[in-house]
Design an enzyme around this catalytic site. Structure first.
Site, PDB file in Angstrom:
ATOM      1  N   PRO A   1       8.217  -9.679   3.606  1.00 41.37           N
ATOM      2  CA  PRO A   1       6.773  -9.490   3.669  1.00 41.37           C
ATOM      3  C   PRO A   1       6.369  -9.011   5.063  1.00 41.37           C
ATOM      4  O   PRO A   1       7.074  -9.258   6.040  1.00 41.37           O
ATOM      5  CB  PRO A   1       6.215 -10.877   3.380  1.00 41.37           C
ATOM      6  CG  PRO A   1       7.301 -11.826   3.747  1.00 41.37           C
ATOM      7  CD  PRO A   1       8.592 -11.086   3.589  1.00 41.37           C
TER       8      PRO A   1
ATOM      9  N   LYS B   1       5.680   0.012  -2.072  1.00 39.26           N
ATOM     10  CA  LYS B   1       6.998  -0.622  -2.032  1.00 39.26           C
ATOM     11  C   LYS B   1       7.320  -1.364  -3.334  1.00 39.26           C
ATOM     12  O   LYS B   1       8.395  -1.177  -3.905  1.00 39.26           O
ATOM     13  CB  LYS B   1       7.089  -1.575  -0.833  1.00 39.26           C
ATOM     14  CG  LYS B   1       8.480  -2.172  -0.682  1.00 39.26           C
ATOM     15  CD  LYS B   1       8.683  -2.861   0.641  1.00 39.26           C
ATOM     16  CE  LYS B   1       7.835  -4.112   0.742  1.00 39.26           C
ATOM     17  NZ  LYS B   1       8.300  -4.979   1.829  1.00 39.26           N
TER      18      LYS B   1
ATOM     19  N   GLY C   1       6.737 -38.685  43.972  1.00 36.73           N
ATOM     20  CA  GLY C   1       6.250 -39.966  44.471  1.00 36.73           C
ATOM     21  C   GLY C   1       6.956 -41.153  43.851  1.00 36.73           C
ATOM     22  O   GLY C   1       6.622 -42.312  44.139  1.00 36.73           O
TER      23      GLY C   1
ATOM     24  N   ASP D   1       0.827  -1.218   0.000  1.00 37.14           N
ATOM     25  CA  ASP D   1       0.000   0.000   0.000  1.00 37.14           C
ATOM     26  C   ASP D   1       0.856   1.260   0.000  1.00 37.14           C
ATOM     27  O   ASP D   1       0.453   2.296  -0.509  1.00 37.14           O
ATOM     28  CB  ASP D   1      -0.892   0.050   1.249  1.00 37.14           C
ATOM     29  CG  ASP D   1      -1.911  -1.070   1.227  1.00 37.14           C
ATOM     30  OD1 ASP D   1      -2.065  -1.681   0.153  1.00 37.14           O
ATOM     31  OD2 ASP D   1      -2.524  -1.328   2.279  1.00 37.14           O
TER      32      ASP D   1
ATOM     33  N   SER E   1      13.509 -32.404  38.922  1.00 33.01           N
ATOM     34  CA  SER E   1      14.312 -31.902  37.785  1.00 33.01           C
ATOM     35  C   SER E   1      13.820 -32.441  36.450  1.00 33.01           C
ATOM     36  O   SER E   1      14.477 -33.274  35.828  1.00 33.01           O
ATOM     37  CB  SER E   1      15.812 -32.176  37.992  1.00 33.01           C
ATOM     38  OG  SER E   1      16.061 -33.441  38.541  1.00 33.01           O
TER      39      SER E   1
ATOM     40  N   HIS F   1       3.964  -9.857   7.088  1.00 37.02           N
ATOM     41  CA  HIS F   1       3.001 -10.617   7.892  1.00 37.02           C
ATOM     42  C   HIS F   1       3.466 -10.749   9.333  1.00 37.02           C
ATOM     43  O   HIS F   1       4.437 -10.127   9.756  1.00 37.02           O
ATOM     44  CB  HIS F   1       2.669 -11.961   7.246  1.00 37.02           C
ATOM     45  CG  HIS F   1       3.842 -12.843   7.049  1.00 37.02           C
ATOM     46  ND1 HIS F   1       4.516 -13.393   8.106  1.00 37.02           N
ATOM     47  CD2 HIS F   1       4.465 -13.261   5.923  1.00 37.02           C
ATOM     48  CE1 HIS F   1       5.492 -14.130   7.633  1.00 37.02           C
ATOM     49  NE2 HIS F   1       5.489 -14.053   6.317  1.00 37.02           N
TER      50      HIS F   1
ATOM     51  N   ASP G   1       2.462  12.921  -5.423  1.00 36.39           N
ATOM     52  CA  ASP G   1       1.464  13.382  -6.402  1.00 36.39           C
ATOM     53  C   ASP G   1       0.077  13.491  -5.762  1.00 36.39           C
ATOM     54  O   ASP G   1      -0.718  14.347  -6.131  1.00 36.39           O
ATOM     55  CB  ASP G   1       1.433  12.440  -7.620  1.00 36.39           C
ATOM     56  CG  ASP G   1       1.362  10.968  -7.226  1.00 36.39           C
ATOM     57  OD1 ASP G   1       2.060  10.578  -6.245  1.00 36.39           O
ATOM     58  OD2 ASP G   1       0.626  10.209  -7.871  1.00 36.39           O
TER      59      ASP G   1
HETATM   60  P1  ADP Z   1       9.748 -38.648  45.749  1.00 34.27           P
HETATM   61  O1  ADP Z   1      10.823 -38.256  46.684  1.00 34.27           O
HETATM   62  O2  ADP Z   1      10.277 -39.196  44.469  1.00 34.27           O
HETATM   63  O3  ADP Z   1       8.693 -37.627  45.532  1.00 34.27           O
HETATM   64  P2  ADP Z   1       8.970 -40.365  47.856  1.00 34.27           P
HETATM   65  O4  ADP Z   1      10.224 -41.096  48.156  1.00 34.27           O
HETATM   66  O5  ADP Z   1       8.571 -39.247  48.758  1.00 34.27           O
HETATM   67  O6  ADP Z   1       8.989 -39.899  46.364  1.00 34.27           O
HETATM   68  O7  ADP Z   1       7.767 -41.415  47.839  1.00 34.27           O
HETATM   69  C1  ADP Z   1       7.857 -42.670  47.219  1.00 34.27           C
HETATM   70  C2  ADP Z   1       6.853 -43.615  47.836  1.00 34.27           C
HETATM   71  O8  ADP Z   1       6.864 -44.832  47.123  1.00 34.27           O
HETATM   72  C3  ADP Z   1       7.218 -43.933  49.281  1.00 34.27           C
HETATM   73  O9  ADP Z   1       6.035 -43.991  50.027  1.00 34.27           O
HETATM   74  C4  ADP Z   1       7.857 -45.314  49.148  1.00 34.27           C
HETATM   75  O10 ADP Z   1       7.716 -46.098  50.329  1.00 34.27           O
HETATM   76  C5  ADP Z   1       7.040 -45.938  48.018  1.00 34.27           C
HETATM   77  N1  ADP Z   1       7.711 -47.022  47.306  1.00 34.27           N
HETATM   78  C6  ADP Z   1       7.186 -48.237  47.047  1.00 34.27           C
HETATM   79  N2  ADP Z   1       8.041 -49.030  46.402  1.00 34.27           N
HETATM   80  C7  ADP Z   1       9.151 -48.328  46.217  1.00 34.27           C
HETATM   81  C8  ADP Z   1      10.403 -48.626  45.608  1.00 34.27           C
HETATM   82  N3  ADP Z   1      10.665 -49.809  45.048  1.00 34.27           N
HETATM   83  N4  ADP Z   1      11.331 -47.649  45.605  1.00 34.27           N
HETATM   84  C9  ADP Z   1      11.103 -46.433  46.147  1.00 34.27           C
HETATM   85  N5  ADP Z   1       9.940 -46.117  46.741  1.00 34.27           N
HETATM   86  C10 ADP Z   1       8.953 -47.046  46.798  1.00 34.27           C
END
Ligand code: ADP
Length: 619
Positions: free
Chosen positions: A89, A24, A448, A21, A519, A91, A145
């Protein structure tokens, strides 16, 4: 490289900014057709793209990595000069397209429609042009112009533009009134604006001085080293990136700071007495000094290159995944590659109005001003002094994709004055009196999974054996040192950085450190290995438990809370976990017992001699 053998002064690269426009395409068409411009297929066939600064090389390479950079190049020649026009361009990806085109341009033609005056995009184009170090701007006030060829209309727009862009400190702005449609002031001065006594656009392009502001000091990155066993010839191949060099002249090699003289300038067509910017040559030095690939050869006088491991730069982010401070990236600066992290994002730059805003990360097409920390001191220039030695790209360490482009503004001297102080009592002695070698065991896995449980078991056994340990637990550290951090991606990166540094201090104190941290990101764990593995025994231990099993165990009731919606960014649910590809130890907890896992961890410590009692006097 015959292309540039006459020196870069024969060539002008410019970018056109504006929309269809604004006229260019009409303007480019008129330049090419009426300017007796010969399309320069020779230039094209020789692949000028291969010759562009490495900033763009990085971006070009990116095409294969999925990011499309949309820049069209046109080539033409007049009796006076060769021209490369970069056309982008408008965009939505305009920022990275325009920055790419601008990164090698000597001049920018910014188009303004005289009937509309200076608009938001005019400022935006100028901001990118300023950022990319273009020193010459032509403000092409087009469609004269349609405003009755009036001088007042032209003067008012030019004045508004100068006032609006004053904060950008553009070095030279030349305003030219024109009508691309009718041809006035494009190739020659037309008859309609007798009040205008400046040059027509092409006249200006033919004569404008685009020499470097610092007289072009000699710069040369060593791309590779050639040796001839028979003649014992040793040469350093690369391209002259600034100024020129003559046989016999003094140079300094960075980072070593050693000086020598140029003995020979070698090319395939024989030796030269002088090589200037753009020429690819092999240099031989008069003295046998250590020179490595990636070293910078420079003129010893004038404004010397900087040597620092911290710097401040503008960053243009290209990747869909955001830039996170603290995350390690690969930096390519010339032929050298190093690890770099953004230590602080100072602000994000709004290119629509030039304002700064606070930001924790940068998304694609955003521009920020940041401090970066490199893993070693590197030689460089300010981007405004030399784009080749002052521009860099950031690369993702895992995907190898180019994720950002940077323009160095200044070195940060802090690091240069800070020296690591070695005390008489060292880490080897500190750990030796504890009867082991310092070590870091890095447990990673979902919440866990069993990290703390296994770390606890390992620590009990080590204590019984008389070893001094400490466990850094993710939750515990968040009670104190990391209490100010949340769970966004940016905060997680900083969380890990602090844990890595704390583990480093503790291992340096002589302990066996157990880190129990989800991590979730590979890049951060790679960082941990890099920072810790060089100084201590380091093992990444993957506590591998399926999400289903972790959720079934739910030792802290967190999965229940997350599912109920009261916890955000929970790893495994709405935040990713990237499993290790090559852990030092892989524990599958559903197929094993806690005792057996503890035994495996002790096994690798024994296997690597961590628990062997060293002689304190010999450490
Ligand atoms: P994280 O630190 O990885 O968050 P936690 O150690 O707090 O996990 O919790 C792990 C849970 O899993 C615990 O209650 C532990 O007793 C249970 N558990 C059962 N079997 C296993 C195993 N083979 N190895 C590690 N933990 C186990």
């Amino acid at each position: 490289m015959p292309l540039l053998s006459g020196g870069a002064g024969d060539m002008l690269r410019f970018i056109t900014c504006g929309s269809v426009d604004d006229g260019k395409s009409t303007l480019i068409g008129r330049l090419l057709v009426d300017g007796n411009a010969v399309p320069d297929d020779h230039l094209h066939a020789n692949g000028i793209d291969g010759d562009l600064a490495q900033l763009v090389d990085g971006l070009h390479a990116e095409r294969t990595q999925g990011i499309t950079i949309d820049v069209g190049y046109r080539y033409f020649t007049t009796a006076r000069r060769r021209y490369v026009i970069a056309d982008t361009p408008g965009h939505e990806q305009y920022t990275r397209n325009m920055a790419t085109g601008a990164s090698t341009a000597d001049l920018a033609v910014i188009l303004v429609d005289a009937t509309k005056g200076v608009r938001r995009q005019t400022y935006r184009h100028s901001a990118i042009v300023a950022l990319m170090g273009i020193r010459q701007v032509v403000l092409a006030i087009n469609k004269m112009d349609l405003v009755g060829w009036r001088q007042e209309a032209f003067s008012a727009i030019a004045a508004t533009y100068r006032a609006l862009t004053a904060p950008l400190a553009l070095p030279t702005v030349t305003a030219i009134p024109m009508s691309a449609r009718l041809g006035d002031n494009v190739i020659d001065l037309g008859a309609h604006m007798p009040w205008y006594d400046g040059p027509a656009l092409l006249e200006h392009l033919e004569s404008v001085d685009v020499a470097s502001p610092h007289g072009g000091l000699f710069r040369f990155f060593v791309q590779w080293i050639t040796r001839d066993e028979v003649t014992t010839f040793r040469g350093y191949a690369g391209t002259v990136l600034g100024g020129s060099i003559r046989a016999g002249e003094e140079i300094v090699v960075l980072p070593s700071g050693k000086q020598s003289r140029i003995a020979r300038i070698v090319t395939a067509d024989g030796d030269l007495a002088e090589a200037s910017v753009g020429q690819a040559v092999t240099l031989a030095l008069a003295d046998e000094i250590d020179v490595s690939r990636g070293d910078l050869l420079a003129a010893p006088d004038g404004r010397p290159p900087q040597l620092a491991d911290q710097l401040a730069a503008h960053l243009l982010w290209l990747d869909e995944a955001p830039m996170l401070p603290g995350r390690p990236y690969l930096m390519r600066l010339g032929p050298a590659t190093m690890t770099a992290t953004v230590s602080e994002l100072k602000h994000q730059l709004d290119i629509d109005d030039g304002t700064h805003k606070a930001a924790k990360q940068l998304a694609a097409n955003e521009i920020g001003f940041a401090n970066l920390a490199l893993d070693r001191p590197m030689p460089f220039d300010r981007y405004d002094d030399n784009r080749d030695t002052g521009g860099f790209v950031l690369i993702d360490r895992l995907t190898n994709a180019t994720v950002g482009a940077g323009m160095i503004r200044f070195p940060l001297r802090r690091a240069a004055n800070l020296r690591w102080h070695d005390f008489t009592v060292n880490r080897g002695q500190r750990s030796a009196i504890k009867g082991h070698r310092p070590a870091v065991l890095w447990f990673t896995g979902l919440s866990g999974a069993g990290k703390s449980t296994i770390a606890d078991g390992v620590e009990k056994r080590l204590l019984a054996l008389g070893h001094h340990t400490y466990t850094l637990d993710g939750d515990n550290v968040r009670h104190g040192l990391n209490r100010d951090l949340g769970f966004t991606a940016a905060d997680r990166v900083e969380n890990i950085r602090r844990v890595i540094e704390t583990a480093h201090l503790m291992a340096d104190a002589g302990l066996i450190v157990l880190v129990s941290f989800i991590s979730p990101f590979r890049a951060e764990r790679a960082r941990a290995r890099e920072r810790l593995g060089g100084d201590f025994f380091f093992a990444e231990i993957f506590v591998d438990t399926s999400l289903d099993e972790c959720e079934r165990r739910d030792p802290k009731g967190l999965y229940r809370k997350a599912r109920a919606g009261s916890l955000q960014n929970f790893t495994g649910l709405d935040s990713p976990y990237e499993p290790p590809e090559q852990p030092d130890l892989h524990l599958r907890t559903t197929a094993s017992t806690i005792d057996a896992e503890v035994e495996q961890v002790l096994g690798i410590l024994r296997h690597h001699g961590v628990l062997d009692r060293p002689d304190p006097l010999r450490s």
